[in-house]
Design a protein around this motif. Structure first.
Motif, PDB file in Angstrom:
ATOM      1  N   PHE A 109      71.057   4.519  34.365  1.00  0.00           N
ATOM      2  CA  PHE A 109      71.054   5.762  35.149  1.00  0.00           C
ATOM      3  C   PHE A 109      72.156   5.748  36.204  1.00  0.00           C
ATOM      4  O   PHE A 109      72.814   6.761  36.435  1.00  0.00           O
ATOM      5  CB  PHE A 109      69.699   5.953  35.842  1.00  0.00           C
ATOM      6  CG  PHE A 109      68.572   6.351  34.927  1.00  0.00           C
ATOM      7  CD1 PHE A 109      68.806   6.752  33.628  1.00  0.00           C
ATOM      8  CD2 PHE A 109      67.268   6.318  35.381  1.00  0.00           C
ATOM      9  CE1 PHE A 109      67.759   7.119  32.787  1.00  0.00           C
ATOM     10  CE2 PHE A 109      66.219   6.693  34.555  1.00  0.00           C
ATOM     11  CZ  PHE A 109      66.456   7.087  33.251  1.00  0.00           C
ATOM     12  N   GLU A 111      75.010   4.215  36.109  1.00  0.00           N
ATOM     13  CA  GLU A 111      76.298   4.435  35.453  1.00  0.00           C
ATOM     14  C   GLU A 111      76.445   5.888  35.012  1.00  0.00           C
ATOM     15  O   GLU A 111      77.505   6.503  35.169  1.00  0.00           O
ATOM     16  CB  GLU A 111      76.428   3.496  34.252  1.00  0.00           C
ATOM     17  CG  GLU A 111      77.772   3.593  33.562  1.00  0.00           C
ATOM     18  CD  GLU A 111      77.904   2.597  32.414  1.00  0.00           C
ATOM     19  OE1 GLU A 111      78.845   2.771  31.615  1.00  0.00           O
ATOM     20  OE2 GLU A 111      77.073   1.667  32.321  1.00  0.00           O
ATOM     21  N   LEU A 112      75.362   6.463  34.479  1.00  0.00           N
ATOM     22  CA  LEU A 112      75.385   7.857  34.038  1.00  0.00           C
ATOM     23  C   LEU A 112      75.644   8.796  35.220  1.00  0.00           C
ATOM     24  O   LEU A 112      76.443   9.734  35.120  1.00  0.00           O
ATOM     25  CB  LEU A 112      74.053   8.196  33.365  1.00  0.00           C
ATOM     26  CG  LEU A 112      73.985   9.478  32.548  1.00  0.00           C
ATOM     27  CD1 LEU A 112      74.976   9.452  31.392  1.00  0.00           C
ATOM     28  CD2 LEU A 112      72.554   9.686  32.029  1.00  0.00           C
ATOM     29  N   GLY A 115      79.211   8.800  36.099  1.00  0.00           N
ATOM     30  CA  GLY A 115      79.987   9.549  35.115  1.00  0.00           C
ATOM     31  C   GLY A 115      79.899  11.058  35.310  1.00  0.00           C
ATOM     32  O   GLY A 115      80.855  11.788  35.061  1.00  0.00           O
ATOM     33  N   TYR A 116      78.729  11.521  35.763  1.00  0.00           N
ATOM     34  CA  TYR A 116      78.513  12.958  35.975  1.00  0.00           C
ATOM     35  C   TYR A 116      78.776  13.374  37.423  1.00  0.00           C
ATOM     36  O   TYR A 116      78.501  14.518  37.790  1.00  0.00           O
ATOM     37  CB  TYR A 116      77.076  13.343  35.618  1.00  0.00           C
ATOM     38  CG  TYR A 116      76.858  13.538  34.135  1.00  0.00           C
ATOM     39  CD1 TYR A 116      77.304  14.693  33.498  1.00  0.00           C
ATOM     40  CD2 TYR A 116      76.211  12.571  33.366  1.00  0.00           C
ATOM     41  CE1 TYR A 116      77.102  14.882  32.154  1.00  0.00           C
ATOM     42  CE2 TYR A 116      76.002  12.751  32.013  1.00  0.00           C
ATOM     43  CZ  TYR A 116      76.451  13.914  31.409  1.00  0.00           C
ATOM     44  OH  TYR A 116      76.258  14.100  30.058  1.00  0.00           O
ATOM     45  N   ALA A 186      68.990   5.954  29.396  1.00  0.00           N
ATOM     46  CA  ALA A 186      70.202   6.661  29.812  1.00  0.00           C
ATOM     47  C   ALA A 186      70.888   7.358  28.644  1.00  0.00           C
ATOM     48  O   ALA A 186      71.409   8.472  28.808  1.00  0.00           O
ATOM     49  CB  ALA A 186      71.162   5.682  30.486  1.00  0.00           C
ATOM     50  N   ALA A 187      70.888   6.750  27.463  1.00  0.00           N
ATOM     51  CA  ALA A 187      71.558   7.360  26.320  1.00  0.00           C
ATOM     52  C   ALA A 187      70.879   8.667  25.922  1.00  0.00           C
ATOM     53  O   ALA A 187      71.545   9.679  25.656  1.00  0.00           O
ATOM     54  CB  ALA A 187      71.575   6.388  25.143  1.00  0.00           C
ATOM     55  N   ASP A 190      71.586  11.300  28.577  1.00  0.00           N
ATOM     56  CA  ASP A 190      72.950  11.792  28.427  1.00  0.00           C
ATOM     57  C   ASP A 190      73.011  12.846  27.323  1.00  0.00           C
ATOM     58  O   ASP A 190      73.614  13.920  27.485  1.00  0.00           O
ATOM     59  CB  ASP A 190      73.885  10.625  28.115  1.00  0.00           C
ATOM     60  CG  ASP A 190      75.341  11.034  28.076  1.00  0.00           C
ATOM     61  OD1 ASP A 190      75.716  12.034  28.722  1.00  0.00           O
ATOM     62  OD2 ASP A 190      76.128  10.348  27.399  1.00  0.00           O
ATOM     63  N   GLY A 191      72.378  12.568  26.183  1.00  0.00           N
ATOM     64  CA  GLY A 191      72.350  13.532  25.083  1.00  0.00           C
ATOM     65  C   GLY A 191      71.674  14.833  25.492  1.00  0.00           C
ATOM     66  O   GLY A 191      72.140  15.927  25.148  1.00  0.00           O
ATOM     67  N   LEU A 193      71.438  16.090  28.547  1.00  0.00           N
ATOM     68  CA  LEU A 193      72.288  16.827  29.489  1.00  0.00           C
ATOM     69  C   LEU A 193      73.391  17.582  28.751  1.00  0.00           C
ATOM     70  O   LEU A 193      73.707  18.729  29.080  1.00  0.00           O
ATOM     71  CB  LEU A 193      72.891  15.866  30.516  1.00  0.00           C
ATOM     72  CG  LEU A 193      71.913  15.278  31.531  1.00  0.00           C
ATOM     73  CD1 LEU A 193      72.610  14.235  32.400  1.00  0.00           C
ATOM     74  CD2 LEU A 193      71.311  16.373  32.403  1.00  0.00           C
ATOM     75  N   ARG A 194      73.952  16.955  27.729  1.00  0.00           N
ATOM     76  CA  ARG A 194      75.006  17.619  26.954  1.00  0.00           C
ATOM     77  C   ARG A 194      74.439  18.791  26.152  1.00  0.00           C
ATOM     78  O   ARG A 194      75.100  19.813  25.964  1.00  0.00           O
ATOM     79  CB  ARG A 194      75.704  16.624  26.032  1.00  0.00           C
ATOM     80  CG  ARG A 194      76.448  15.546  26.802  1.00  0.00           C
ATOM     81  CD  ARG A 194      77.105  14.522  25.881  1.00  0.00           C
ATOM     82  NE  ARG A 194      77.673  13.431  26.636  1.00  0.00           N
ATOM     83  CZ  ARG A 194      78.835  13.489  27.279  1.00  0.00           C
ATOM     84  NH1 ARG A 194      79.551  14.607  27.241  1.00  0.00           N
ATOM     85  NH2 ARG A 194      79.295  12.455  27.941  1.00  0.00           N
TER      86      ARG A 194
END
Length: 200
Positions: A109, A111-112, A115-116, A186-187, A190-191, A193-194
């Motif tokens: 989280f 790291e994510l 990134g955002y 987190a993966a 991330d998916g 959110l996209r």
């Protein structure tokens, strides 16, 4: 023969004052702690301006409205979460420093969130915890986003969180898009959110 009387008292007083001033100067300078260290999760972790050209998906019209909650950050600063989602999407992560699953997923989280940065705001909500434990957790996992201390459990109850971890995604404007009781990695986040938040 009488010797003239010496005037020692004023000299002694002057010397005593000088010694006191020197000692005072050394003491205050030597023990000056300097500025207090910045607490992780405080106001310094709030986002900067919204990046120009940020393209977001419109929230579904049938989405429920997220509970408007407010709390206090780790450094005592007030935070109304609705002020954040007025400008961009928000991810709420509900955690406790003693929660093993939270700790296992937190690095991802962190790291994510980096990134955002500024496009999607991550906000931690720490409950059933102590400030010292929260600080140790935030520093160990390099959490660089704001964190609310939910001492009374009010925010947790507003989002029907019974135990950590849990994650909630709120669209810009306050529509409740998705929640994961029991958390998510987190993966997968991330998916989501996209898919739900960021326009292609």
């Amino acid at each position: 023969m009488r010797w003239p009387r010496r005037r020692t008292a004023p000299v002694v007083v002057v010397l005593a004052v000088a010694v006191a001033l020197v000692a005072g100067g050394c003491t205050s300078g030597g023990n000056d702690p300097g500025p207090a260290p910045t607490l992780a999760g405080g106001a310094a972790a709030l986002p900067g301006p919204v990046p120009g050209g940020l393209a977001l998906r419109p929230a579904p019209t049938d989405s429920p409205v997220a509970p408007r909650v407010a709390g206090t950050l780790t450094d005592g600063s007030p935070l109304a979460v609705a002020d954040l989602w007025a400008e961009r999407p928000v991810v709420l992560t509900f955690f406790s420093s003693w929660c093993t699953t939270c700790a296992q997923r937190q690095d991802g989280f962190s790291e994510l969130a980096r990134g955002y940065r500024d496009r999607v705001v991550f906000v931690g909500v720490a409950g059933e915890d102590e400030p010292d434990g929260v600080q140790a957790y935030l520093r160990e996992h390099r959490v660089e986003y704001p964190v609310v201390l939910d001492d009374t459990g009010t925010i947790w109850r507003s989002y029907a969180v019974r135990e950590p971890p849990a994650v909630v995604v709120v669209a810009k404007g306050g529509a409740l898009l998705r929640g994961w009781p029991g958390g998510v990695d987190a993966a997968a986040l991330d998916g989501a959110l996209r898919e739900l938040v960021l326009a292609p």
